[in-house]
Design a protein around this motif. Sequence first.
Motif, PDB file in Angstrom:
ATOM      1  N   ALA A  62      65.479  47.038  44.573  1.00 23.98           N
ATOM      2  CA  ALA A  62      64.548  46.414  45.520  1.00 23.98           C
ATOM      3  C   ALA A  62      63.075  46.666  45.182  1.00 23.98           C
ATOM      4  O   ALA A  62      62.281  45.722  45.185  1.00 23.98           O
ATOM      5  N   PRO A  63      62.689  47.908  44.875  1.00 26.50           N
ATOM      6  CA  PRO A  63      61.279  48.107  44.536  1.00 26.50           C
ATOM      7  C   PRO A  63      60.861  47.288  43.331  1.00 26.50           C
ATOM      8  O   PRO A  63      59.713  46.863  43.239  1.00 26.50           O
ATOM      9  N   LEU A  64      61.825  47.039  42.415  1.00 31.89           N
ATOM     10  CA  LEU A  64      61.479  46.232  41.241  1.00 31.89           C
ATOM     11  C   LEU A  64      61.080  44.820  41.660  1.00 31.89           C
ATOM     12  O   LEU A  64      60.165  44.238  41.083  1.00 31.89           O
ATOM     13  N   ALA A  65      61.756  44.294  42.681  1.00 30.98           N
ATOM     14  CA  ALA A  65      61.387  42.965  43.175  1.00 30.98           C
ATOM     15  C   ALA A  65      59.948  42.975  43.669  1.00 30.98           C
ATOM     16  O   ALA A  65      59.163  42.068  43.372  1.00 30.98           O
ATOM     17  N   ALA A  66      59.603  44.033  44.412  1.00 30.99           N
ATOM     18  CA  ALA A  66      58.219  44.153  44.892  1.00 30.99           C
ATOM     19  C   ALA A  66      57.270  44.279  43.714  1.00 30.99           C
ATOM     20  O   ALA A  66      56.176  43.708  43.705  1.00 30.99           O
ATOM     21  N   GLY A  67      57.705  45.039  42.696  1.00 27.63           N
ATOM     22  CA  GLY A  67      56.877  45.212  41.505  1.00 27.63           C
ATOM     23  C   GLY A  67      56.626  43.883  40.816  1.00 27.63           C
ATOM     24  O   GLY A  67      55.514  43.607  40.363  1.00 27.63           O
ATOM     25  N   ILE A  68      57.658  43.033  40.755  1.00 24.24           N
ATOM     26  CA  ILE A  68      57.480  41.717  40.129  1.00 24.24           C
ATOM     27  C   ILE A  68      56.492  40.883  40.943  1.00 24.24           C
ATOM     28  O   ILE A  68      55.623  40.217  40.390  1.00 24.24           O
ATOM     29  N   GLY A  69      56.614  40.971  42.284  1.00 23.04           N
ATOM     30  CA  GLY A  69      55.639  40.287  43.136  1.00 23.04           C
ATOM     31  C   GLY A  69      54.224  40.744  42.820  1.00 23.04           C
ATOM     32  O   GLY A  69      53.314  39.930  42.645  1.00 23.04           O
ATOM     33  N   ALA A  70      54.063  42.059  42.706  1.00 23.14           N
ATOM     34  CA  ALA A  70      52.733  42.605  42.423  1.00 23.14           C
ATOM     35  C   ALA A  70      52.257  42.191  41.039  1.00 23.14           C
ATOM     36  O   ALA A  70      51.070  41.978  40.812  1.00 23.14           O
ATOM     37  N   LEU A  71      53.204  42.055  40.115  1.00 18.47           N
ATOM     38  CA  LEU A  71      52.861  41.643  38.753  1.00 18.47           C
ATOM     39  C   LEU A  71      52.263  40.239  38.763  1.00 18.47           C
ATOM     40  O   LEU A  71      51.246  39.973  38.129  1.00 18.47           O
ATOM     41  N   VAL A  72      52.897  39.353  39.532  1.00 25.63           N
ATOM     42  CA  VAL A  72      52.430  37.959  39.588  1.00 25.63           C
ATOM     43  C   VAL A  72      51.126  37.861  40.377  1.00 25.63           C
ATOM     44  O   VAL A  72      50.121  37.347  39.890  1.00 25.63           O
ATOM     45  N   PHE A  73      51.116  38.395  41.608  1.00 26.81           N
ATOM     46  CA  PHE A  73      49.916  38.288  42.449  1.00 26.81           C
ATOM     47  C   PHE A  73      48.754  39.069  41.834  1.00 26.81           C
ATOM     48  O   PHE A  73      47.617  38.628  41.872  1.00 26.81           O
ATOM     49  N   GLY A  74      49.094  40.238  41.298  1.00 27.34           N
ATOM     50  CA  GLY A  74      48.048  41.099  40.747  1.00 27.34           C
ATOM     51  C   GLY A  74      47.296  40.430  39.611  1.00 27.34           C
ATOM     52  O   GLY A  74      46.095  40.604  39.464  1.00 27.34           O
ATOM     53  N   TRP A  75      48.030  39.639  38.806  1.00 25.92           N
ATOM     54  CA  TRP A  75      47.382  38.995  37.668  1.00 25.92           C
ATOM     55  C   TRP A  75      46.173  38.173  38.123  1.00 25.92           C
ATOM     56  O   TRP A  75      45.150  38.145  37.460  1.00 25.92           O
ATOM     57  N   PHE A  76      46.303  37.522  39.278  1.00 29.64           N
ATOM     58  CA  PHE A  76      45.175  36.756  39.812  1.00 29.64           C
ATOM     59  C   PHE A  76      44.154  37.667  40.492  1.00 29.64           C
ATOM     60  O   PHE A  76      42.958  37.509  40.334  1.00 29.64           O
ATOM     61  N   CYS A  77      44.692  38.622  41.264  1.00 26.37           N
ATOM     62  CA  CYS A  77      43.796  39.419  42.111  1.00 26.37           C
ATOM     63  C   CYS A  77      42.822  40.274  41.307  1.00 26.37           C
ATOM     64  O   CYS A  77      41.661  40.402  41.684  1.00 26.37           O
ATOM     65  N   VAL A  78      43.288  40.888  40.202  1.00 29.58           N
ATOM     66  CA  VAL A  78      42.407  41.836  39.511  1.00 29.58           C
ATOM     67  C   VAL A  78      41.226  41.136  38.845  1.00 29.58           C
ATOM     68  O   VAL A  78      40.314  41.792  38.354  1.00 29.58           O
ATOM     69  N   ARG A  79      41.238  39.807  38.824  1.00 32.94           N
ATOM     70  CA  ARG A  79      40.094  39.096  38.278  1.00 32.94           C
ATOM     71  C   ARG A  79      38.930  39.066  39.255  1.00 32.94           C
ATOM     72  O   ARG A  79      37.814  38.747  38.901  1.00 32.94           O
ATOM     73  N   LEU A  80      39.215  39.330  40.515  1.00 31.25           N
ATOM     74  CA  LEU A  80      38.168  39.277  41.544  1.00 31.25           C
ATOM     75  C   LEU A  80      37.758  40.688  41.930  1.00 31.25           C
ATOM     76  O   LEU A  80      38.332  41.670  41.487  1.00 31.25           O
ATOM     77  N   SER A  81      36.756  40.765  42.795  1.00 29.82           N
ATOM     78  CA  SER A  81      36.395  42.084  43.294  1.00 29.82           C
ATOM     79  C   SER A  81      35.931  41.973  44.738  1.00 29.82           C
ATOM     80  O   SER A  81      35.670  40.887  45.242  1.00 29.82           O
ATOM     81  N   GLY A  82      35.860  43.123  45.386  1.00 31.31           N
ATOM     82  CA  GLY A  82      35.303  43.212  46.738  1.00 31.31           C
ATOM     83  C   GLY A  82      36.078  42.394  47.757  1.00 31.31           C
ATOM     84  O   GLY A  82      37.305  42.361  47.754  1.00 31.31           O
ATOM     85  N   VAL A  83      35.323  41.723  48.640  1.00 28.73           N
ATOM     86  CA  VAL A  83      35.930  40.970  49.736  1.00 28.73           C
ATOM     87  C   VAL A  83      36.816  39.857  49.195  1.00 28.73           C
ATOM     88  O   VAL A  83      37.876  39.561  49.741  1.00 28.73           O
ATOM     89  N   TYR A  84      36.399  39.223  48.102  1.00 29.94           N
ATOM     90  CA  TYR A  84      37.165  38.107  47.565  1.00 29.94           C
ATOM     91  C   TYR A  84      38.541  38.582  47.111  1.00 29.94           C
ATOM     92  O   TYR A  84      39.549  37.919  47.335  1.00 29.94           O
TER      93      TYR A  84
END
Lengths: 256, 588
Positions: B358-380
């Motif tokens: 189960a945590p791996l599923a969450a990790g995969i979610g974070a892998l996908v979402f994170g790829w976009f998120c780490v490009r931004l900073s702060g409030v965005y």
Amino acid sequence: MTQPLLAIRGIAKAFGGVQALAGVSFDVGAGERVAVIGPNGAGKTTLFNVLDGQLAPDRGSAVLAGRALIGLSSQAIARLGVGRTFQVTATFASMTVRENVQVALLAQRGQTYALLSPLRARLADEAQSLLKQVGIDSLSERAAATLAYGDLKRLELAVALAGTPRLLLMDEPTAGLAPPERARLMRQVSDLARLAGSAVLFTEHDMDVVFAHADRIVVLNRGRVIAIGAPSAVRANPEVRNVYLGSGRDPEARDA
Amino acid sequence: MMLGAYLAYSLIGRFGAGPLGYWGGVLLAALAVGALGVLLERTLLRRLYGAPELLQLIATFGVVLLIKDAALAVWGAEDLLGPRAPGLGGAIAIFGQPVPQYDLLLIVLAPIVLAAMWVALSRTRWGLLVRAATEDREMTAALGVNPSWLFSGVFFVGALLAGLAGALQLPREPANLNMDLTIIADVFVVTVVGGLGSIRGAFVAALIIGIVRALCIGIGDVALFGSVVSFAKLTLVAEFVVMAVVLVARPWGLYGQPPGPSAIAEQRDLQVPPGRRFAIAAALLMAALAAAPLLVDEYALVLGADMLIFALFAVSLHFIMGPGGMASFGHAAYFGLGAYAAALATRSMPMELALIVAPLAAGIGALVFGWFCVRLSGVYLAMLTLAFAQITWATVYQWDALTGGSNGLVGVWPAVWLSSRVAYYWLTLAIAGGAIALLWRVVFAPFGYALRAVRDSPQRAAAIGIDVRAVRWAGFVLAGLAAGLAGSLYAFSKGSISPDSLSIPRSIDALVMVLLGGLQTLFGPVVGAALLAWLQDTLARHTEYWRAMLGAAILVLVLLFPQGIVGALGAAARALRQRGIGKRAAAA
């Protein structure tokens, strides 16, 4: 000169309508110390930001020992052996002085992703000896945020040297320091660079420092190279005098 | 805004529904909300201007909880539909479709208010001063302007307009208690999509989101991948999908400017690796917790397991917020993914294995979402994490066949040998405690330092050869894994799981835990989690108005300990030690 360490060719960059760099070309030889001078807005910092990958130029190339730098990211350029110090010092404020250097050493050896073993002992001796070289080894346990400005500049130098750079890019290494300290710091830079065999490309407002420590000087004005050569030749160049003063005064006499 | 609707309802009720009574009621309600906004600003929020921005947000959340229960106490839980505006009850035919006159009025009114705001901000002295003070408060003060009243003024206008919006909405939508969080989310989304600080951007963003919503309703049900997807229901997330798309394409919103490098470097405390004493204290705490089943009843054990699970959840959020410097407003997504993955996996595999998968599923979610998120900073960045969390929530909510929709999944029980309360408590203690210890170890391993290096100075980190995005991404995934582990423990402890586990309030809980405990401390999130879990449980059992009590408790804590509880304790300990050293020096 044989193959230069860094060959800069025709670099141009415009911000909106302002041509910050309009085709800059020059070489830096291995171990050579080259100063880039010019009035405010001449394009010095823009040039540095292009060379270390923070800015993409509109045109031009920069080749370091056969590798093209343009298009590479900052971190890739750093791994090719380009160290950088900034006009406004940038250090890691939540770490001690030694940890700042340790992180740089780890990054250089590709150990950034070690997850479990503590940092504490890793490369601590090596970090300490780098701090000793720049003369702040007694401050190694202090928080980087609490250092005096001159010591912060020395820490930046130690961090930059941690990558055993072939080329050091130093944007105003002595800005913000009192004149006697400027001379002392620049002597240190010169000695350490010679010891490590690094070339140094630096910008500087203090002409005393420039004429004492540069092997060659590149003069920029409005994004163009207007003179290039040994300090004595640049000093005698009428165009340089004209740019600096609009009169015949010696650029060395200019107040920084 | 919620208050505006309720107040308008009462005032119109009192003045009668004649033209004067109606519009007078609307205006008075707006004015009253504006006045209340100023009162809150001057008594409460201004004490927090020196505190970290996120803490101000948490305080606002506390205020929302308070107001919500105040409204519940005064107006009751029933939805209240307001009277029609006098003289505008009819409809006018446009292109053969009847359009209510009142809606037409609103369509005209919105651009007028917009234009008035624009004129006020860009053409008046007041607007000039506000913009100056937003840029540089100290400089504006140095020029002889009192920024204090200026900000109160801004608050007044903001609250007034919100109250007006609420009052105007009254004839179209009944005043209800759920207006608060939904609308706060809406407002944030519109602001961020438009670009912070751009009125034009906000207006365009509101238009786009409105159109997309209308389209979703228009399309209706569509068969997709063998199951029926109702676009009409997608209106719930339309705005978040729009936000995600906009932020991925334009990291600063439609009309926003890239934020310049902040003039004042944020004050960062030196972070020292915990010493032997910390390790001993932690070991003692673990031992005490392990012995707890001998001393307390089953109810306390269930609460204890909850505390441990939330402690892990909070520590995982702290990992990316503290050392990583990335505030996530949607951390519940990974908690929920872990919980649902555990519930689904346990149908086809033993529970022990499900707890690993189960945590791996969450990790995969974070892998996908994170790829976009780490490009931004702060409030965005924070808003994009929120968008992804809402999209995940909506998917879970909609996908009846797999997730049971709004009912969730039931019958998620642990293996037989873990089925007793005590056994499950011990399992939770071992896993949560172990995972927390591992995360803390990572913080002071080279990777943790690299993460902090990237936070402290991205420019310098890149200049020494650290791949800034890759490091942030890896940190994001690690935090997602840990949150997913917390979520799967949660699913097995409750036996069932519902979409609530990845909703906005759950994300806010995590934020509150971290900030209450202290962002700059290591142990803070654990204390914050235990405290919040305990407060929620105790207050919910003892009073109907637990939200107000919780809001008040959060406000008090935030005001007393802007550095968080553990942060404040640490500062006090340092002060004591220094006094001790001073005394010894004096004695010598």
